[in-house]
Design a protein around this motif. Sequence first.
Motif, PDB file in Angstrom:
ATOM      1  N   GLU A 325       0.834  -1.202   0.000  1.00 55.13           N
ATOM      2  CA  GLU A 325       0.000   0.000   0.000  1.00 55.13           C
ATOM      3  C   GLU A 325       0.873   1.258   0.000  1.00 55.13           C
ATOM      4  O   GLU A 325       0.561   2.243  -0.672  1.00 55.13           O
ATOM      5  N   SER A 326       1.975   1.215   0.755  1.00 48.92           N
ATOM      6  CA  SER A 326       2.903   2.344   0.755  1.00 48.92           C
ATOM      7  C   SER A 326       3.516   2.546  -0.626  1.00 48.92           C
ATOM      8  O   SER A 326       3.633   3.687  -1.112  1.00 48.92           O
ATOM      9  N   MET A 327       3.881   1.458  -1.283  1.00 46.75           N
ATOM     10  CA  MET A 327       4.411   1.558  -2.644  1.00 46.75           C
ATOM     11  C   MET A 327       3.357   2.083  -3.606  1.00 46.75           C
ATOM     12  O   MET A 327       3.659   2.863  -4.524  1.00 46.75           O
ATOM     13  N   ALA A 328       2.105   1.683  -3.390  1.00 44.13           N
ATOM     14  CA  ALA A 328       1.018   2.159  -4.244  1.00 44.13           C
ATOM     15  C   ALA A 328       0.828   3.671  -4.098  1.00 44.13           C
ATOM     16  O   ALA A 328       0.611   4.378  -5.088  1.00 44.13           O
ATOM     17  N   HIS A 329       0.904   4.168  -2.870  1.00 43.99           N
ATOM     18  CA  HIS A 329       0.772   5.615  -2.657  1.00 43.99           C
ATOM     19  C   HIS A 329       1.893   6.372  -3.378  1.00 43.99           C
ATOM     20  O   HIS A 329       1.661   7.451  -3.948  1.00 43.99           O
ATOM     21  N   THR A 330       3.100   5.811  -3.338  1.00 45.38           N
ATOM     22  CA  THR A 330       4.219   6.454  -4.025  1.00 45.38           C
ATOM     23  C   THR A 330       3.986   6.490  -5.534  1.00 45.38           C
ATOM     24  O   THR A 330       4.208   7.519  -6.189  1.00 45.38           O
ATOM     25  N   LEU A 331       3.516   5.383  -6.091  1.00 46.89           N
ATOM     26  CA  LEU A 331       3.236   5.340  -7.529  1.00 46.89           C
ATOM     27  C   LEU A 331       2.087   6.261  -7.906  1.00 46.89           C
ATOM     28  O   LEU A 331       2.099   6.893  -8.977  1.00 46.89           O
ATOM     29  N   GLN A 332       1.078   6.360  -7.049  1.00 44.93           N
ATOM     30  CA  GLN A 332      -0.047   7.258  -7.322  1.00 44.93           C
ATOM     31  C   GLN A 332       0.426   8.702  -7.426  1.00 44.93           C
ATOM     32  O   GLN A 332      -0.023   9.460  -8.297  1.00 44.93           O
ATOM     33  N   ASP A 357      -3.113  -6.585  -6.692  1.00 40.50           N
ATOM     34  CA  ASP A 357      -3.269  -8.043  -6.805  1.00 40.50           C
ATOM     35  C   ASP A 357      -2.558  -8.748  -5.658  1.00 40.50           C
ATOM     36  O   ASP A 357      -3.079  -9.699  -5.061  1.00 40.50           O
ATOM     37  N   ILE A 358      -1.350  -8.283  -5.345  1.00 45.16           N
ATOM     38  CA  ILE A 358      -0.589  -8.883  -4.241  1.00 45.16           C
ATOM     39  C   ILE A 358      -1.299  -8.638  -2.914  1.00 45.16           C
ATOM     40  O   ILE A 358      -1.350  -9.520  -2.046  1.00 45.16           O
ATOM     41  N   ILE A 359      -1.857  -7.435  -2.752  1.00 44.32           N
ATOM     42  CA  ILE A 359      -2.594  -7.136  -1.514  1.00 44.32           C
ATOM     43  C   ILE A 359      -3.790  -8.070  -1.362  1.00 44.32           C
ATOM     44  O   ILE A 359      -4.038  -8.624  -0.281  1.00 44.32           O
ATOM     45  N   LYS A 385     -11.958  -5.225   4.062  1.00 46.83           N
ATOM     46  CA  LYS A 385     -10.716  -4.712   3.470  1.00 46.83           C
ATOM     47  C   LYS A 385     -10.550  -5.211   2.036  1.00 46.83           C
ATOM     48  O   LYS A 385     -10.113  -4.471   1.151  1.00 46.83           O
ATOM     49  N   THR A 386     -10.918  -6.477   1.822  1.00 42.42           N
ATOM     50  CA  THR A 386     -10.837  -7.034   0.474  1.00 42.42           C
ATOM     51  C   THR A 386     -11.705  -6.245  -0.486  1.00 42.42           C
ATOM     52  O   THR A 386     -11.307  -5.936  -1.617  1.00 42.42           O
ATOM     53  N   LYS A 390     -10.432  -4.117  -3.655  1.00 45.57           N
ATOM     54  CA  LYS A 390     -10.990  -4.453  -4.964  1.00 45.57           C
ATOM     55  C   LYS A 390     -11.443  -3.180  -5.688  1.00 45.57           C
ATOM     56  O   LYS A 390     -11.300  -3.062  -6.913  1.00 45.57           O
ATOM     57  N   ALA A 391     -12.011  -2.253  -4.927  1.00 44.58           N
ATOM     58  CA  ALA A 391     -12.442  -0.991  -5.534  1.00 44.58           C
ATOM     59  C   ALA A 391     -11.249  -0.241  -6.124  1.00 44.58           C
ATOM     60  O   ALA A 391     -11.317   0.265  -7.248  1.00 44.58           O
ATOM     61  N   TYR A 392     -10.139  -0.196  -5.380  1.00 44.35           N
ATOM     62  CA  TYR A 392      -8.954   0.492  -5.887  1.00 44.35           C
ATOM     63  C   TYR A 392      -8.369  -0.232  -7.099  1.00 44.35           C
ATOM     64  O   TYR A 392      -7.949   0.401  -8.066  1.00 44.35           O
ATOM     65  N   ARG A 393      -8.338  -1.558  -7.039  1.00 43.54           N
ATOM     66  CA  ARG A 393      -7.814  -2.318  -8.173  1.00 43.54           C
ATOM     67  C   ARG A 393      -8.684  -2.078  -9.414  1.00 43.54           C
ATOM     68  O   ARG A 393      -8.170  -1.864 -10.518  1.00 43.54           O
ATOM     69  N   CYS A 394      -9.998  -2.101  -9.230  1.00 42.17           N
ATOM     70  CA  CYS A 394     -10.920  -1.876 -10.339  1.00 42.17           C
ATOM     71  C   CYS A 394     -10.741  -0.474 -10.923  1.00 42.17           C
ATOM     72  O   CYS A 394     -10.840  -0.269 -12.143  1.00 42.17           O
ATOM     73  N   PHE A 395     -10.456   0.495 -10.064  1.00 43.96           N
ATOM     74  CA  PHE A 395     -10.254   1.874 -10.518  1.00 43.96           C
ATOM     75  C   PHE A 395      -9.068   1.969 -11.470  1.00 43.96           C
ATOM     76  O   PHE A 395      -9.148   2.625 -12.530  1.00 43.96           O
ATOM     77  N   TYR A 396      -7.960   1.308 -11.122  1.00 41.21           N
ATOM     78  CA  TYR A 396      -6.775   1.403 -11.979  1.00 41.21           C
ATOM     79  C   TYR A 396      -6.884   0.515 -13.214  1.00 41.21           C
ATOM     80  O   TYR A 396      -6.241   0.797 -14.230  1.00 41.21           O
TER      81      TYR A 396
END
Length: 553
Positions: A325-332, A357-359, A385-386, A390-396
């Motif tokens: 999640e921390s890596m995702a925030h950096t990429l965002q 996907d890993i999360i 949490k899942t 899933k909402a964030y994954r679907c968004f990207y």
Amino acid sequence: MATVKQNEAKASSLEENKENSPGGGIGLEILQIIKESQQLHGLRHGDYQRYRYLLLVLMEAERAWSYAMQLKQEANTEPRKRFHLLARLRKAAKHSEKLEKLCESPSVDAKTKLEAQAYTSYLTGMVEFELQKWKCAMEAFNKCKTIYEKLASAFTDELEALYRQRVDEISPNIRYCAYNIGDQNAINDLMQMRLTGGGGGMMAEKLEALITQARTKQAATMSEVEWRGRSVPVKIDKARIFLLGLADNEAAIAQAANEETKEHLYETLLAECRDTIQAVREELKTEAKQRERSSDAENGKVSNMQFLHSYLSYIKLCTLVKRNESMAHTLQAKLKEPEGDENKRGPRPQDLIRLYDIILQSLAELSSLQGLEDDHTFQKEVSLKTLAYKAYRCFYIAQSYVLVKKWSEALVLYERVLKYAKEVQSKAKSMNSLKDLPDVQELIAKVNAEKYSLQAAAILDTGETVDVPTPQPIKDNTPLCDRLETFRLDPSLVGKHPNLVHFPPDFQPIPCKPLFFDLALNHVAFPPLDDKVEQKVKGGLTGYIKGIFGFGS
């Protein structure tokens, strides 16, 4: 003959650097040459052997030092090479002393003399450190640190950063020497340095051993751990040590100054957690037969050792989720930045999809941990949490479709994101104690904004190869100004005759000029005017004849 050639090379080198010296004397950028040479010749990948080449007396010292570091790597499996290691370190220190004496020449500037002294002190400290002469090593390192700090405050930003880097490399060695001399407070500084990535090279293994020793002493007082309402005895020393350091690791991650440091801390924590889980797994294998015969196994109850394994697995999986999640925030954040170099590949939505996907995979493993199958609260938390991730994954995924101009697929996915997010909001109201839940309200606002942008892009895109949604044709001549709240793809809007407004505009009733009535006249009393108005003749025809002949006068 070799000595004569070396002296000629030294003299030649000093003459070449004389013109470049800021004080007019002979100069040699000792630390800068060392760092650049190390990066160019193998140390970037830990290959010390490549670094053994000849370059004046300074490179002779570096050659001996790099060989010593190579031997130190090999000494982990071949202890006899430690004697050769010490010999090479001593030789490196002798070469540095020769360099310092050479720099005592009046033609050498003050800066180069100070750098030579600092370099000699550094290598001398390394020798004393390996010999475990802590006081002598600490004195040498302190002298080196003092010189570099003075140099850092006197030169440009680029050189200052180089000197500060060397100071940071020396500091763990100084604290380690202080601890061995008797300074018990130094252990806290060493633990912090180790968590923030300090103490690399020769110090890394020593710091690990020292911190493990300190935690081992504390672990003797730890007998059990409580999790999910169950107390579990902790009999494995490695598990005790890991659990004691868990709070320190998490605190260091929370206080990390940058993403690089945070990533290093996450990797350190995960590596320790994997080693601890492996130790517990080995213990489980040895107790497997006993567990099968015990009453706990017959009753279907999870054993204490298995529950401890589930707890450690829970820590590992939760850490993985937080790390990704921390890596995702950096990429965002990088996705929002404008693209710089076109030849350099920047972050893409596909990179974020992989992280989510890993999360989701980690969360799936969490829900299947032994001993937690009947913990309904835990299962609901993981399920919520899942849904959020899933909402964030679907968004990207939707954003990846936007990049290839697949508007209809992206619109459908955005609608699904809203569905997931609103479901999370409704379920979260009944679970106020849930922590670490992603913020879906921000996601909802982002999706709504992206939908409008997507609809506008779909209208403007007139390419024939683009897969644009084609709704059923509607025979409606309503202009755009009257249906701003309703989205409909209308190709005529970008044509030659767009139906934007009513033209000519329809007639609309407007108020006419008002009529004024004198209502006050009915209430006004006028004065009599009878004496001033001539009386009219009455009598009809008779009166008229009389008037003609003058009878009435």
